[in-house]
Each structure stands twice: as C-alpha cells, then as structure tokens.
Design an enzyme around this catalytic site. Structure first.
Site, PDB file in Angstrom:
ATOM      1  CG  HIS A 130      -5.369 -10.103   9.692  1.00 52.80           C
ATOM      2  ND1 HIS A 130      -4.587 -11.181   9.334  1.00 52.80           N
ATOM      3  CD2 HIS A 130      -5.112  -9.878  11.007  1.00 52.80           C
ATOM      4  CE1 HIS A 130      -3.893 -11.590  10.389  1.00 52.80           C
ATOM      5  NE2 HIS A 130      -4.198 -10.818  11.419  1.00 52.80           N
ATOM      6  CG  ASP A 147      -8.705  -9.944  -0.539  1.00 54.17           C
ATOM      7  OD1 ASP A 147      -8.794 -10.017   0.699  1.00 54.17           O
ATOM      8  OD2 ASP A 147      -8.936 -10.911  -1.289  1.00 54.17           O
TER       9      ASP A 147
HETATM   10  C1  GDG Z   1      -8.540 -12.103   5.648  1.00 55.79           C
HETATM   11  C2  GDG Z   1      -8.411 -10.929   4.671  1.00 55.79           C
HETATM   12  C3  GDG Z   1      -6.029 -11.580   4.263  1.00 55.79           C
HETATM   13  C4  GDG Z   1     -10.392 -21.030   0.800  1.00 55.79           C
HETATM   14  N1  GDG Z   1     -11.186 -21.972   0.297  1.00 55.79           N
HETATM   15  C5  GDG Z   1     -10.880 -23.127   0.906  1.00 55.79           C
HETATM   16  C6  GDG Z   1      -9.861 -22.879   1.798  1.00 55.79           C
HETATM   17  N2  GDG Z   1      -9.579 -21.574   1.728  1.00 55.79           N
HETATM   18  C7  GDG Z   1      -8.536 -20.899   2.507  1.00 55.79           C
HETATM   19  C8  GDG Z   1      -7.432 -20.469   1.582  1.00 55.79           C
HETATM   20  C9  GDG Z   1      -6.842 -19.286   2.323  1.00 55.79           C
HETATM   21  C10 GDG Z   1      -8.011 -18.743   3.137  1.00 55.79           C
HETATM   22  O1  GDG Z   1      -9.045 -19.716   3.104  1.00 55.79           O
HETATM   23  C11 GDG Z   1      -8.578 -17.461   2.534  1.00 55.79           C
HETATM   24  O2  GDG Z   1      -7.665 -16.427   2.797  1.00 55.79           O
HETATM   25  P1  GDG Z   1      -7.756 -15.021   2.077  1.00 55.79           P
HETATM   26  O3  GDG Z   1      -6.532 -14.269   2.388  1.00 55.79           O
HETATM   27  O4  GDG Z   1      -7.911 -15.234   0.619  1.00 55.79           O
HETATM   28  O5  GDG Z   1      -9.097 -14.322   2.575  1.00 55.79           O
HETATM   29  P2  GDG Z   1      -9.915 -13.983   3.972  1.00 55.79           P
HETATM   30  O6  GDG Z   1     -10.501 -15.204   4.540  1.00 55.79           O
HETATM   31  O7  GDG Z   1     -10.893 -12.949   3.549  1.00 55.79           O
HETATM   32  O8  GDG Z   1      -8.854 -13.380   5.035  1.00 55.79           O
HETATM   33  C12 GDG Z   1      -7.385 -11.245   3.599  1.00 55.79           C
HETATM   34  C13 GDG Z   1      -6.203 -12.637   5.336  1.00 55.79           C
HETATM   35  O9  GDG Z   1      -7.217 -12.267   6.278  1.00 55.79           O
HETATM   36  C14 GDG Z   1      -4.894 -12.845   6.113  1.00 55.79           C
HETATM   37  O10 GDG Z   1      -4.426 -11.666   6.680  1.00 55.79           O
HETATM   38  O11 GDG Z   1      -5.164 -12.075   3.264  1.00 55.79           O
HETATM   39  O12 GDG Z   1      -7.227 -10.154   2.732  1.00 55.79           O
HETATM   40  O13 GDG Z   1      -9.677 -10.632   4.075  1.00 55.79           O
HETATM   41  O14 GDG Z   1      -5.840 -19.709   3.215  1.00 55.79           O
HETATM   42  O15 GDG Z   1      -6.585 -21.563   1.418  1.00 55.79           O
HETATM   43  N3  GDG Z   1      -9.288 -23.837   2.558  1.00 55.79           N
HETATM   44  C15 GDG Z   1      -9.777 -25.098   2.408  1.00 55.79           C
HETATM   45  N4  GDG Z   1     -10.811 -25.413   1.559  1.00 55.79           N
HETATM   46  C16 GDG Z   1     -11.389 -24.451   0.798  1.00 55.79           C
HETATM   47  O16 GDG Z   1     -12.323 -24.747   0.052  1.00 55.79           O
HETATM   48  N5  GDG Z   1      -9.212 -26.097   3.122  1.00 55.79           N
END
Ligand code: GDG
Length: 494
Positions: free
Chosen positions: A169, A381
C-alpha cells in the site's frame, strides 16, 4: 467428486474491526475502511476469511466476541495475538521506524535496530502459522502491506502450499534508498515467494524491478503493460501496478445526503464569500503539513487578494500519539498555525482553521463537498485516498485539486489537477493563487475528468484487477486493463 471452492483469505496487520471499551467490556464493530468495503461483497459471495492482529483487546474476551462478529460480517475473522514486546519491536519498531520512513524516501528517520528485524521475522512466522492453520490448499491468500512481506517465505518454510499474492500500500523506494536497508536481500527474496506482487503505481514497480536487477543481476523481465513477469532463481513472479481506489458511488451517494448538505451549508455560512482550501491528513511527517503551511503563508504574503477571501481548513487526525517524533511534528504544526494566524488575522477573518481531531463521516464529507480547493501535498504517498474521496464528493464539480507529484494518485490525476513539488514553497504558493483564480468553466472541466477517472477505476475495479491478474493463465489475459496504460503515461515504462 466435490471440487473444493477457492476461498479468499485476506491477511493484514490489523483485522477489519473496530474495538472500543464499553460499559460491559470490549465492544466490536465491523471496520469501515475502503479495503473492508471493497472486499466484503467478494467475501460474502465466495466465502472468505481475514487473518490479522485485533489490537489491544484481551485474548479470551475477544475470542468469544469474534464469533458473532464473523457471523454478522459474513466471513470469518481469525485473530493473531501479539505480545507487548512483539507490538513494540515488530509494529512500532520494524514497521514504523524502519520500513515506513525508508519506503517514503526518509532514510535519516530510520532506526535500523537489529532486534526489530528479529521480532518482525518472528511475527511474520506467527502469521504464516495462522494461515497454515486456518486455510486449505484450494484457498487464495492475499497478504497486505509492508508489515507482512515475509509471510509467503514462512509458508514455504512451514511446507504450507497456497496460491498467494501480495499488495504493497505504500511506495517502493528507488534503488539508492532501498540499498540502505540492512536486510535488503532478504526482503526482496521474500517478496519473490509470492506468485503475484502488486504495487500502487508503475513507478513503484519500476523501483522494485531496478532493485532486483541490482541485487540479482541474473533476473529476466518479460512483458509490457500493467503486469509483467520476472524470472529469477527458477521462480516466475507476476509483478503489477494496481492503483487502489474508493467506493466512488458510495461516497457520491453519501455526500448527497440531506445531513451532509446541511452540514456543508453551515460550514460555508460561517465562512461567507471565501474559498475554502482543505487539507485532511493523518498526523504523519510524510504528509508534508509544515511545508504546506509555509506555502500558504507565502501565498498570503505575495498575493494579498487571498487575505480575507480564502480560509485554509487543516484537519490533522491524531495518529501514533505516544511517539516522540510525532509529538515534535504536532508541536511544529501548532507553532506554524499560531504564527501564521498571529501574523495575518484581522477582525472577522482568521486565515487557518485548524482541527486536531478525527471527523465523523458526515463532517468529513461536508468539508469535501464544500471546499473549493483541495491541498494534497504529501512528500510521498502510496496512493492518497483523500484525493479520490474529494473528487467523489465534489458534487457541484467546481473543486480544484492541488496535488503533489509524489503521491501515487498523481499518476491518474496529473492531467487535471494542478501539480506541485511539495518541497517548493513558492511553487505551491503560486498553485494556490492559480487555483483561487481559476475560471469556473476550467474548474468544472477538470473536475469532471477527474471524477470520471475515479468512477471508472473504483475499488471494485481494483479488487477485480488484482484477483484476475492472480488467476490469468498468461500475460495476454488482461482484458480488464484495456485502457490502462494511456492513463498512466505520466510514468515511464520499466
Ligand atoms: C495508506 C497509504 C494509501 C482521514 N481523516 C479522517 C478520515 N480519514 C480517512 C480518509 C481516507 C483515509 O483516512 C486516509 O487514507 P490515505 O490514502 O490518504 O492515507 P494512509 O492512511 O496513509 O493509507 C496510502 C492507502 O494506504 C491505501 O492503500 O492510499 O498512500 O499511506 O480514507 O477518508 N476518516 C474519517 N475522519 C477523518 O477525520 N472518518
């Protein structure tokens, strides 16, 4: 004769459940992440199981809770329990202090402590034993992420024959950075124990193949396109790029709900006549939050039009709170927010609205829906799902995205987002002004194309693409990828 059906087995560091301590002990709810939403229908149709660490709950109590939770979910949940020492050295140590920073190109933040490595191996073996115990030969085992790269290696050691794939990921680093890892050869070798290894982008896959070429010059690579074949040491491994995504329809539908619309209206009422610039990130040094704040400060300095007419809403979701490095990052963010607000606030206008907490889904969707500009500037990322969620929820279609070149999602959206180098303060600042000044028609046209891309390449497409690549009889058999390569032309091929 009965042919045994193929069950899908997901293996990840955490089980897809949320635990909370209620009045009568632990309470358990199904998880709500993208992976769970995507895999749940597939699991229900085909039967499946999920193996992972449940987090901190008590072992006996959890075992009784998991049975009804499995029934409710429609698939089996099997916990792998970890001791405090294992959590400390495998999870906080090896995963978070070595692989996480290294794979995000931040090798100076790594703590290459040998004891971390030994616990990592021990825990991976434990996971492999759980896979051997709970699954049968006809099952397909799909291992997720950097915590568990050695599971297939231990399956072989234990003599457990399973069809098996792996998806990373986070990014895969370039050769010079990967070479810093003391256990680099072991990790590469372990990944070659999977039949299919999936990365988020062609860039990550290219890095992986270049590392292999460096450390195992005898390898042979064949094929073009999203899935290629690597032959080394008598093994044949498929290596692919599968950009993960979101349940686009689900996000768009929920963003359209009355409650979200009301919340969005209140947010904008409180910030009249302003363009809202949104940043949503977990507290993490890879997300580039201080750099982004500096860029907004620069923009306010050089483009006085923005004063009083924009508000940066920066949501920082608490994460890894006990870790010293994260405390320091938090202090740095709060210092910058205080400084910038102190410098520019005038009566009736505060430039940065800073929220240090997790938003509930309704609130998050309302912010996505109402913000005119999304500022997504990670230093690196794997993908960045926030970018895709912002597109899905931009129902008016006039949101502008400022996007880091170093986010995996850039490979899919770079033509329509404003692309920036997150280290370039003036470049990001110029991009903020450009987004602010962008004519309505241009905004709508760019967002329409981004929404189309995310809609077509949603999370259900991603699950299918991976599983079909695992099952395809040969490299010619990837019809589901027909128009895949042109979309990724930002990347150069391996
Ligand atoms: C890893 C990889 C890859 C965020 N703030 C709130 C909230 N979120 C949710 C978002 C989103 C998730 O968290 C964050 O996903 P990301 O992809 O941006 O980042 P990572 O957590 O670092 O994930 C990344 C991912 O795995 C999938 O393969 O894309 O690159 O690092 O879904 O919506 N959700 C809620 N409240 C918040 O304040 N409910």
């Amino acid at each position: 004769m009965n042919v045994p059906e193929t069950r899908l087995v997901a293996v990840s560091n955490r089980l897809p459940i949320a635990l909370s301590r209620g009045q009568d002990g632990w309470e358990i709810k199904p998880g709500s992440g993208g992976l769970v939403t995507a895999l749940a229908p597939v699991f229900r149709d085909r039967g499946g199981l999920w193996i992972g660490w449940p987090g901190g709950a008590d072992e006996d109590e959890l075992k009784t809770l998991l049975r009804p939770a499995s029934q409710e979910a429609g698939y089996e949940l099997h916990p792998v329990f970890l001791s405090e020492e294992e959590v400390r050295d495998y999870y906080h140590g090896f995963a978070n202090e070595i692989i996480w920073p290294l794979f995000h190109d931040l090798q100076t933040r790594c703590n290459f402590r040998p004891s971390y490595w030994y616990q990592y191996l021990k825990v991976n073996r434990k996971f492999a034993e759980a896979v051997g115990f709970h699954t049968r030969e006809s099952d397909y085992v799909w291992v997720h992420d950097y915590h568990l790269m050695h599971v297939a290696h231990f399956l072989r050691e234990l003599g457990v024959q399973r069809k098996r794939g792996f998806f990373l990921h986070i990014p895969f680093p370039p050769v010079d950075i990967f070479l810093k890892l003391p256990w680099r050869t072991h990790i590469l070798k372990a990944l070659l124990e999977y039949e299919l290894v999936g990365f988020q982008t062609l860039r990550d896959r290219r890095h992986f193949v270049q590392c292999l070429q460096h450390l195992r010059p005898e390898i042979r690579v064949s094929g073009r396109g999203p899935v290629i074949l690597v032959r080394v040491g008598g093994k044949e491994v498929r290596v692919g790029a599968f950009p993960i995504s979101i349940d686009f329809a689900g996000f768009a539908r929920d963003a359209d709900a009355r409650l979200v619309a009301d919340a969005a209206w209140y947010i904008h009422e409180a910030l009249p006549e302003r363009q809202i610039i949104l940043g949503v990130d977990r507290l993490d040094y890879t997300k580039g939050i201080p750099e982004r704040l500096e860029a907004y400060r620069d923009a306010l300095q050089r483009f006085p039009d923005l004063r009083g007419r924009t508000t940066l809403v920066q949501v920082v979701v608490p994460s890894r709170v006990g870790v010293g490095e994260y405390q320091a990052l938090l202090a740095e963010i709060e210092r910058l927010v205080g400084q910038i607000n102190g410098q520019f606030t005038i009566s009736g206008w505060v430039p940065i609205h800073y929220l240090y907490r997790s938003l509930d889904r309704k609130e998050l969707l309302a912010y996505y829906r109402v913000s005119e500009i999304a500022l997504i500037t990670p230093l690196k990322d794997g993908m960045n799902l926030v970018a895709k969620e912002y597109c899905a929820c931009s129902l008016d279609g006039n949101g502008v995205m400022i996007l880091s070149e170093f986010a995996g999602v850039a490979a899919q959206l770079h033509r329509w987002a404003i692309m920036v180098n997150p280290y370039d303060v003036e470049g990001v600042s110029n991009a903020i002004y450009r987004a602010y000044s962008m004519p309505h028609e241009e905004r709508v046209s760019r967002m329409r194309r981004m929404r189309n891309m995310v809609r077509r390449r949603d999370i259900f497409w991603w699950v299918n693409a991976f599983l079909q690549s695992a099952q395809a009889s040969g490299l010619h058999d990837f019809r589901f990828f027909e128009d895949y390569i042109p979309e990724l032309s930002f990347e150069s091929e391996v």
